[in-house]
Design a protein around this motif. Sequence first.
Motif, PDB file in Angstrom:
ATOM      1  N   TYR A 240      -0.009   4.656  -1.772  1.00 50.63           N
ATOM      2  CA  TYR A 240      -0.990   5.270  -2.668  1.00 50.63           C
ATOM      3  C   TYR A 240      -0.389   6.307  -3.612  1.00 50.63           C
ATOM      4  CZ  TYR A 240      -5.149   3.068  -0.645  1.00 50.63           C
ATOM      5  OH  TYR A 240      -6.120   2.182  -0.274  1.00 50.63           O
TER       6      TYR A 240
ATOM      7  N   TRP B 250      -4.587   9.490   7.176  1.00 47.85           N
ATOM      8  CA  TRP B 250      -5.823   8.716   7.161  1.00 47.85           C
ATOM      9  C   TRP B 250      -6.831   9.260   8.149  1.00 47.85           C
ATOM     10  CZ3 TRP B 250      -7.773   5.641   3.669  1.00 47.85           C
ATOM     11  CH2 TRP B 250      -6.898   5.104   2.710  1.00 47.85           C
TER      12      TRP B 250
ATOM     13  N   ALA C   1      -8.552  11.950   6.342  1.00 50.51           N
ATOM     14  CA  ALA C   1      -9.415  11.419   5.283  1.00 50.51           C
ATOM     15  C   ALA C   1     -10.700  10.814   5.850  1.00 50.51           C
ATOM     16  CB  ALA C   1      -8.660  10.377   4.459  1.00 50.51           C
TER      17      ALA C   1
ATOM     18  N   THR D 118      -3.300   3.023  -6.198  1.00 48.17           N
ATOM     19  CA  THR D 118      -4.058   2.428  -5.106  1.00 48.17           C
ATOM     20  C   THR D 118      -4.131   0.906  -5.200  1.00 48.17           C
ATOM     21  OG1 THR D 118      -6.061   2.894  -6.345  1.00 48.17           O
ATOM     22  CG2 THR D 118      -5.477   4.454  -4.614  1.00 48.17           C
TER      23      THR D 118
ATOM     24  N   PRO E 157      -7.101  13.124  -5.627  1.00 51.59           N
ATOM     25  CA  PRO E 157      -7.128  13.632  -4.249  1.00 51.59           C
ATOM     26  C   PRO E 157      -7.558  12.546  -3.266  1.00 51.59           C
ATOM     27  CG  PRO E 157      -9.082  14.341  -5.413  1.00 51.59           C
ATOM     28  CD  PRO E 157      -8.289  13.518  -6.392  1.00 51.59           C
ATOM     29  N   VAL E 158      -6.947  11.374  -3.386  1.00 49.39           N
ATOM     30  CA  VAL E 158      -7.344  10.248  -2.549  1.00 49.39           C
ATOM     31  C   VAL E 158      -7.047  10.544  -1.079  1.00 49.39           C
ATOM     32  CG1 VAL E 158      -6.928   7.812  -2.112  1.00 49.39           C
ATOM     33  CG2 VAL E 158      -6.967   8.653  -4.443  1.00 49.39           C
TER      34      VAL E 158
ATOM     35  N   HIS F 235     -12.682  -1.920  13.265  1.00 51.44           N
ATOM     36  CA  HIS F 235     -12.856  -0.821  12.320  1.00 51.44           C
ATOM     37  C   HIS F 235     -14.370  -0.696  12.113  1.00 51.44           C
ATOM     38  CE1 HIS F 235     -12.992   1.106   8.367  1.00 51.44           C
ATOM     39  NE2 HIS F 235     -11.783   1.558   8.624  1.00 51.44           N
ATOM     40  N   PRO F 236     -14.894   0.533  11.941  1.00 55.80           N
ATOM     41  CA  PRO F 236     -16.354   0.648  11.813  1.00 55.80           C
ATOM     42  C   PRO F 236     -16.932  -0.212  10.691  1.00 55.80           C
ATOM     43  CG  PRO F 236     -15.295   2.832  11.740  1.00 55.80           C
ATOM     44  CD  PRO F 236     -14.206   1.822  11.926  1.00 55.80           C
ATOM     45  N   ARG F 237     -16.115  -0.549   9.691  1.00 55.89           N
ATOM     46  CA  ARG F 237     -16.662  -1.318   8.571  1.00 55.89           C
ATOM     47  C   ARG F 237     -16.209  -2.768   8.538  1.00 55.89           C
ATOM     48  NH1 ARG F 237     -15.457   1.142   3.419  1.00 55.89           N
ATOM     49  NH2 ARG F 237     -13.812   2.405   4.337  1.00 55.89           N
TER      50      ARG F 237
ATOM     51  N   ASN G   8       0.861  -1.175   0.000  1.00 55.59           N
ATOM     52  CA  ASN G   8       0.000   0.000   0.000  1.00 55.59           C
ATOM     53  C   ASN G   8       0.894   1.220   0.000  1.00 55.59           C
ATOM     54  OD1 ASN G   8      -2.683  -0.914  -0.023  1.00 55.59           O
ATOM     55  ND2 ASN G   8      -2.620  -1.372   2.163  1.00 55.59           N
TER      56      ASN G   8
ATOM     57  N   VAL H 235      -4.202  -2.495   8.448  1.00 51.33           N
ATOM     58  CA  VAL H 235      -5.554  -2.227   8.942  1.00 51.33           C
ATOM     59  C   VAL H 235      -6.601  -2.967   8.104  1.00 51.33           C
ATOM     60  CG1 VAL H 235      -5.982  -0.148   7.538  1.00 51.33           C
ATOM     61  CG2 VAL H 235      -7.013  -0.336   9.822  1.00 51.33           C
ATOM     62  N   GLU H 236      -6.220  -3.382   6.876  1.00 54.15           N
ATOM     63  CA  GLU H 236      -7.158  -4.090   6.009  1.00 54.15           C
ATOM     64  C   GLU H 236      -7.350  -5.553   6.395  1.00 54.15           C
ATOM     65  OE1 GLU H 236      -5.925  -1.539   2.018  1.00 54.15           O
ATOM     66  OE2 GLU H 236      -5.063  -3.500   2.373  1.00 54.15           O
TER      67      GLU H 236
ATOM     68  N   TYR I 185     -10.130   6.009  11.235  1.00 57.26           N
ATOM     69  CA  TYR I 185      -8.700   5.884  11.540  1.00 57.26           C
ATOM     70  C   TYR I 185      -8.301   6.941  12.556  1.00 57.26           C
ATOM     71  CZ  TYR I 185      -9.299   3.501   7.114  1.00 57.26           C
ATOM     72  OH  TYR I 185      -9.771   2.680   6.122  1.00 57.26           O
TER      73      TYR I 185
ATOM     74  N   LYS J 221     -22.453  -5.370   9.927  1.00 54.80           N
ATOM     75  CA  LYS J 221     -21.444  -4.317  10.058  1.00 54.80           C
ATOM     76  C   LYS J 221     -21.108  -3.662   8.747  1.00 54.80           C
ATOM     77  CE  LYS J 221     -18.386  -3.162  13.381  1.00 54.80           C
ATOM     78  NZ  LYS J 221     -18.262  -3.427  14.746  1.00 54.80           N
ATOM     79  N   ARG J 222     -21.110  -4.447   7.703  1.00 51.76           N
ATOM     80  CA  ARG J 222     -20.628  -3.927   6.433  1.00 51.76           C
ATOM     81  C   ARG J 222     -21.767  -3.818   5.441  1.00 51.76           C
ATOM     82  NH1 ARG J 222     -14.968  -6.355   4.643  1.00 51.76           N
ATOM     83  NH2 ARG J 222     -15.522  -8.470   5.240  1.00 51.76           N
ATOM     84  N   PRO J 223     -22.307  -2.627   5.246  1.00 52.80           N
ATOM     85  CA  PRO J 223     -23.443  -2.490   4.332  1.00 52.80           C
ATOM     86  C   PRO J 223     -23.117  -2.982   2.932  1.00 52.80           C
ATOM     87  CG  PRO J 223     -22.677  -0.331   5.135  1.00 52.80           C
ATOM     88  CD  PRO J 223     -21.912  -1.366   5.872  1.00 52.80           C
TER      89      PRO J 223
ATOM     90  N   LYS K 284     -11.927   1.685  -0.592  1.00 54.83           N
ATOM     91  CA  LYS K 284     -11.443   2.489   0.526  1.00 54.83           C
ATOM     92  C   LYS K 284     -11.378   3.967   0.173  1.00 54.83           C
ATOM     93  CE  LYS K 284      -7.514   1.306   2.414  1.00 54.83           C
ATOM     94  NZ  LYS K 284      -6.372   0.903   3.236  1.00 54.83           N
ATOM     95  N   ARG K 285     -10.661   4.315  -0.864  1.00 60.28           N
ATOM     96  CA  ARG K 285     -10.558   5.735  -1.224  1.00 60.28           C
ATOM     97  C   ARG K 285     -10.714   6.002  -2.719  1.00 60.28           C
ATOM     98  NH1 ARG K 285     -11.788   9.289   2.138  1.00 60.28           N
ATOM     99  NH2 ARG K 285     -10.676  10.888   0.960  1.00 60.28           N
ATOM    100  N   ASP K 286     -10.237   5.112  -3.542  1.00 58.23           N
ATOM    101  CA  ASP K 286     -10.142   5.399  -4.970  1.00 58.23           C
ATOM    102  C   ASP K 286     -11.353   4.825  -5.705  1.00 58.23           C
ATOM    103  OD1 ASP K 286      -9.515   5.739  -7.579  1.00 58.23           O
ATOM    104  OD2 ASP K 286      -7.640   4.627  -7.538  1.00 58.23           O
TER     105      ASP K 286
END
Lengths: 307, 203
Positions: free
Chosen positions: A73, A245, A248, A77, A176-177, A265-267, A71, A129-130, A253, B120-122, B177-179
Amino acid sequence: MLIRRRPDILPSEITPQEVYRQRRDLMRAGLAGAALLAVPQAFSAKLATVPGPYKLDESATRLKDVTSYNNYYEFGTGKYDPEENAKALKVRPWSVSVEGLCAKPRTFGIEELLKLAPLEERTYRMRCVEGWSMVIPWIGFPVSALLKQVQPLGNAKYVEFVTLADPKVMPGLRLPVLDWPYAEGLRMDEANHPLSILAVGLYGEELLPQNGAPIRLVVPWKYGFKSAKSIVKIRLVEQMPKTAWNVAAPQEYGFYSNVNPNVDHPRWSQATERRIGELTKRKTLMFNGYANEVASLYTGMDLKKFY
Amino acid sequence: MQAPSALRMLSPRQVLAAKIVVFAISLLPLAWWIWGFNRDLLGANPVETITHGTGDWCLRFLLITLAVTPMRKLTGMHWLLRLRRMLGLFAFFYGSLHLTTYLWLDQFFDWNAILKDIVKRPFITLGFAAYILMAPLALTSFDAAIRWLGARNWQRLHRAVYAVAILGVLHFWWLVKRDLTEPIIYAVLLGGLFAARWHYRKT
Ligand code: HEM
């Protein structure tokens, strides 16, 4: 401790620094012939080391996985993007400016940093974290060795690590990630903890660009994104610095981001992880297995709140 | 943009040949994962490679299936319709592999963790919704089912494929995640297919 090197890369296959540089320049000049495709995954230089104080009895992740699954970025990504895109990064000349609340702020050239303190082998777990992890035989020296040189002032409470953001070589900056340049931060006592190192190599050689060459932070009890790559500036500050992070996605994070199987992690859940090279998952350890060393840094803190 | 007449009119044997070719090509992603897994060509994290690959191909086959009608109208190659059911079933096939990879190699059939994950994960919830909506379409993909439901009901039911594709794109959108580049590409393609459907709605 010996550095475990996989048999798939023999010392004889490692290309000497000069040859490697020339080849790389050739390739950049577009003169690469098919023969150059046979160049093995080349490292720029070997590093002489002394054994470090932390031993880890887990087998290291394969070199080719450590250098291909990243990772980073700024170089894209996708996990496999940095290996390709980071080839354009020139890691010499390089300097790191250490500034802020200290008596002797100054700029250190990379050659000087390589000689600042004895380079140690530090085989650490790395937990992303992933939800995946590796075991990486880093080479580096304690962050504290560098901070000592500039004599931090009493009001320096945090250390900010600012990384390279060069649009000429980093295609990822076009999106703009994240809020470039990527910056990270540690509390002063975290930065000075003997486990925290500035790494300049892995598997016995200098770092490759995709791993954060020429110098990066490694804080093994925190999620991987805390360990900022390709550092150009270190600032001693009084206020908690902004970190990439956290800016972001602040709900996802936190500043601390300590590895913690009990705080999801919330997700997604952080209870388990896949060690790269293994098919099944393993339980994630508190502070990534470094609780004995670092838990005392956080006594009295609610780790659900300070995630 | 009509195709040359040799391509517009295929004999039954040629249609059969086209079906066989498309069937074989559609199995290539799976063949690659099996081959690549055994040869260590799927990167550092093969389970992730397969999870992403099966998800990608599920969505791609959905879009290809949706592209059949506009392509047919555009080119006059009406025999393309004869491939549509197979393409849709391949979407379901890769979706099933995707789900299996998740249940098995990601969660190891830990039903507690799976339930927690769905809540937890929609994005997982959306993926499940897409899959569950796709299942009745796959299960009614044979001639007897069309007779049994009646062509009109069958067609109505199978319009749900649009909802499946939307859910699939949303699922992808939310997991990134971001991209967002890739989900945006799929969203634009899907939007184009909707526009084409609208354009041809009366012809
Ligand atoms: C059956 C329930 C489903 C589950 C449990 C599920 C689960 C997942 C998971 C865990 C990922 C990887 C996420 C990550 O790495 O962060 C993923 C990715 C993906 N899924 Fe699903 N999914 C489901 C259904 C579907 C369906 C029906 C489609 C297609 C319409 C689909 C399309 C995708 C796509 C396109 C990706 C992204 C692949 C990439 O990153 O290249 N999924 N899914």
